[in-house]
Design an enzyme around this catalytic site. Structure first.
Site, PDB file in Angstrom:
ATOM      1  N   HIS A 107     -13.831  46.888 -14.991  1.00 11.31           N
ATOM      2  CA  HIS A 107     -13.422  47.656 -13.580  1.00 11.31           C
ATOM      3  C   HIS A 107     -13.655  46.565 -12.589  1.00 11.31           C
ATOM      4  O   HIS A 107     -14.565  45.916 -12.539  1.00 11.31           O
ATOM      5  CB  HIS A 107     -14.229  48.830 -13.745  1.00 11.31           C
ATOM      6  CG  HIS A 107     -13.679  49.637 -12.436  1.00 11.31           C
ATOM      7  ND1 HIS A 107     -13.896  49.474 -11.078  1.00 11.31           N
ATOM      8  CD2 HIS A 107     -12.992  50.933 -12.449  1.00 11.31           C
ATOM      9  CE1 HIS A 107     -13.337  50.437 -10.246  1.00 11.31           C
ATOM     10  NE2 HIS A 107     -12.769  51.196 -11.084  1.00 11.31           N
ATOM     11  N   ASP A 184     -22.457  49.363 -16.744  1.00  9.49           N
ATOM     12  CA  ASP A 184     -21.681  50.122 -15.667  1.00  9.49           C
ATOM     13  C   ASP A 184     -21.282  51.296 -16.683  1.00  9.49           C
ATOM     14  O   ASP A 184     -20.473  51.394 -17.630  1.00  9.49           O
ATOM     15  CB  ASP A 184     -20.602  49.312 -15.469  1.00  9.49           C
ATOM     16  CG  ASP A 184     -19.511  50.161 -15.044  1.00  9.49           C
ATOM     17  OD1 ASP A 184     -19.663  51.487 -14.484  1.00  9.49           O
ATOM     18  OD2 ASP A 184     -18.294  49.668 -14.590  1.00  9.49           O
ATOM     19  N   LYS A 210     -17.779  61.377 -11.355  1.00  6.76           N
ATOM     20  CA  LYS A 210     -17.132  61.535 -12.694  1.00  6.76           C
ATOM     21  C   LYS A 210     -17.645  62.499 -13.719  1.00  6.76           C
ATOM     22  O   LYS A 210     -17.618  62.558 -14.871  1.00  6.76           O
ATOM     23  CB  LYS A 210     -17.010  60.183 -13.128  1.00  6.76           C
ATOM     24  CG  LYS A 210     -16.261  59.318 -12.259  1.00  6.76           C
ATOM     25  CD  LYS A 210     -16.076  57.941 -12.958  1.00  6.76           C
ATOM     26  CE  LYS A 210     -15.538  56.854 -11.837  1.00  6.76           C
ATOM     27  NZ  LYS A 210     -14.069  57.313 -11.557  1.00  6.76           N
TER      28      LYS A 210
HETATM   29  C1  LIG Z   1     -15.721  51.600 -15.639  1.00  3.14           C
HETATM   30  C2  LIG Z   1     -15.808  52.095 -14.041  1.00  3.14           C
HETATM   31  N1  LIG Z   1     -16.476  51.230 -13.592  1.00  3.14           N
HETATM   32  C3  LIG Z   1     -16.896  51.502 -12.118  1.00  3.14           C
HETATM   33  C4  LIG Z   1     -15.936  52.220 -11.383  1.00  3.14           C
HETATM   34  C5  LIG Z   1     -16.184  52.533  -9.887  1.00  3.14           C
HETATM   35  O1  LIG Z   1     -16.804  53.824  -9.751  1.00  3.14           O
HETATM   36  P1  LIG Z   1     -16.929  54.152  -8.306  1.00  3.14           P
HETATM   37  O2  LIG Z   1     -15.630  53.892  -7.515  1.00  3.14           O
HETATM   38  O3  LIG Z   1     -17.557  55.678  -8.260  1.00  3.14           O
HETATM   39  O4  LIG Z   1     -18.194  53.274  -7.732  1.00  3.14           O
HETATM   40  C6  LIG Z   1     -15.203  53.386 -12.123  1.00  3.14           C
HETATM   41  C7  LIG Z   1     -14.249  54.257 -11.433  1.00  3.14           C
HETATM   42  O5  LIG Z   1     -13.125  54.476 -11.914  1.00  3.14           O
HETATM   43  C8  LIG Z   1     -15.068  52.944 -13.453  1.00  3.14           C
HETATM   44  O6  LIG Z   1     -14.018  53.657 -14.387  1.00  3.14           O
END
Ligand SMILES: Cc1ncc(COP(=O)(O)O)c(C=O)c1O
Length: 392
Positions: A107, A184, A210
């Protein structure tokens, strides 16, 4: 779960990887703060302040239990996963030529912070390629492990295709190499048990929204001895015991990392979400997601032009069914599912632009399931998708 707004017809919510719905217990915890004890934690001496301090502490205890952390002080409240990863990137003292390993499916939140560290401090970011079916390649990972690797930072479960990586082996090999490990856990914390003590993981970042919790609320788990050595990333009020015009004395972790007035209602809501998930239990959560994913995969795999992302076997994709339909824009499919049957999915590049650009794919449709979804919703999804496959 609260999903039916005033006058809205029944929806099928399959966008849980983006954000989940919330149970009443979480909303009650948030409201309780605003209705009953809307004050500052820690700073004032009066009874309302004491109540907030107590409730926030209780939430930290619940999150520590959720993670099986050695102590509650290993739980740092953040705004989200992104902030947790940025905190680690900026606080572990990365130096020029240090290597950070990530995978080819991260991500943006686990890619851009490292790119910034490369730009500002001259670290090197190396990419571990996945296998052709998008599962983790342990051999490729091992080949890249050398003494320069200070940190490995991987998404535990992928928001692209739902694939979960073998974290226990990865952590063991990284530690044998003298490297730290950051997970993560944005997509794994809501779906799989995280036992940080048993895993011996160094850092783990995840988001409340989430996992049934409030949005704008997240957690960075870190081993206490690492937190003690790290410099805070954001500084100011609530991070120090005292200051002079020239210098300051930081509070011990986690306070030194929680700068400024906190989202007390969010903290309480997150504690309630962690409790709710522990009560439901991860066995039940995984079981229901697999049941739904198996049913959906079996029904859609033979739709002409449809290509699943990741492995064919639903057991390897958790609650995610992501696919492309050759010649059809992913957003068009998502809009049709919504218009035809009020089915909510996500389309596009899901903040993994790097992977889509490398594979020259414009976007995918992603149905992401959670334990409260039903077989009835799964069949509505598959029958609607079959109709769309015929008309487009
Ligand atoms: C695998 C992964 N990492 C990081 C994030 C980032 O999350 P946030 O926007 O809550 O910081 C997401 C959000 O969809 C994600 O799916």
């Amino acid at each position: 779960m609260l999903q039916e707004g005033a006058g809205r017809k029944k929806i099928t919510y399959f966008d849980n990887a983006c954000q989940t719905l919330r149970p009443k217990q979480v909303l009650d915890a948030i409201n309780q703060y605003y209705l009953k004890s809307s004050a500052c934690s820690g700073r004032s001496m009066h009874q309302l302040a004491a109540e907030v301090t107590r409730e926030c502490d209780q939430a930290r205890v619940l999150v520590a239990k959720f993670l099986n952390a050695a102590k509650k002080e290993e739980v740092v409240f953040t705004r989200n996963t992104t902030e947790g990863i940025n905190l680690v990137a900026n606080s572990i003292g990365l130096q020029k030529d240090d290597v950070v390993l990530i995978s080819d499916k991260e991500h943006n939140s686990n890619l851009i912070p490292w790119q910034m560290m490369a730009r500002k401090h001259g670290i090197l970011v190396k990419i571990v390629p996945s296998r052709p079916d998008n599962t983790f390649d342990l051999d490729a990972f091992e080949k890249l492990l050398d003494p320069k690797v200070r940190l490995v930072s991987f998404g535990w479960s992928s928001n692209l295709d739902g694939v979960t990586i073998p974290v226990a082996e990865i952590i063991k090999k990284a530690h044998q190499n003298g490297s730290l490990v950051l997970l993560d856990a944005a997509q794994s914390a809501p779906h799989h048990k995280a036992n940080v003590k048993a895993l011996d993981v160094d850092f783990m970042a995840f988001s409340g929204h989430k996992m049934l919790g409030p949005s704008g609320m997240g957690v960075l788990y870190a081993k206490y001895q690492l937190l003690e050595k790290m410099d805070p990333f954001l500084v100011g009020g609530d991070t120090v015991a005292s200051s002079t015009y020239e210098t300051c004395e930081f509070l011990p972790p986690p306070e030194k990392f929680e700068a400024g007035l906190q989202d007390y209602a969010g903290i309480m809501g997150l504690g309630a979400a962690a409790k709710y998930l522990m009560d439901v239990g991860f066995d039940a959560i995984e079981k229901q997601e697999l049941l739904l994913n198996e049913a959906i995969t079996a029904e859609i795999k033979d739709i002409p032009r449809l290509k699943l992302l990741g492995p064919a076997d639903p057991r390897l994709r958790g609650g995610v069914v992501a696919f492309t339909l050759e010649g059809v824009d992913s957003h068009r499919i998502a809009l049709m599912l919504d218009q035809m049957a009020a089915i909510m999915v996500r389309s596009g590049q899901h903040c993994v632009h790097s992977w889509f650009n490398a594979h020259q794919i414009k976007g995918s449709v992603r149905a992401s399931l959670y334990f409260y979804n039903t077989m009835e919703e799964a069949s509505l999804f598959t029958s609607s998708l079959k109709k769309i496959g015929k008309v487009l």
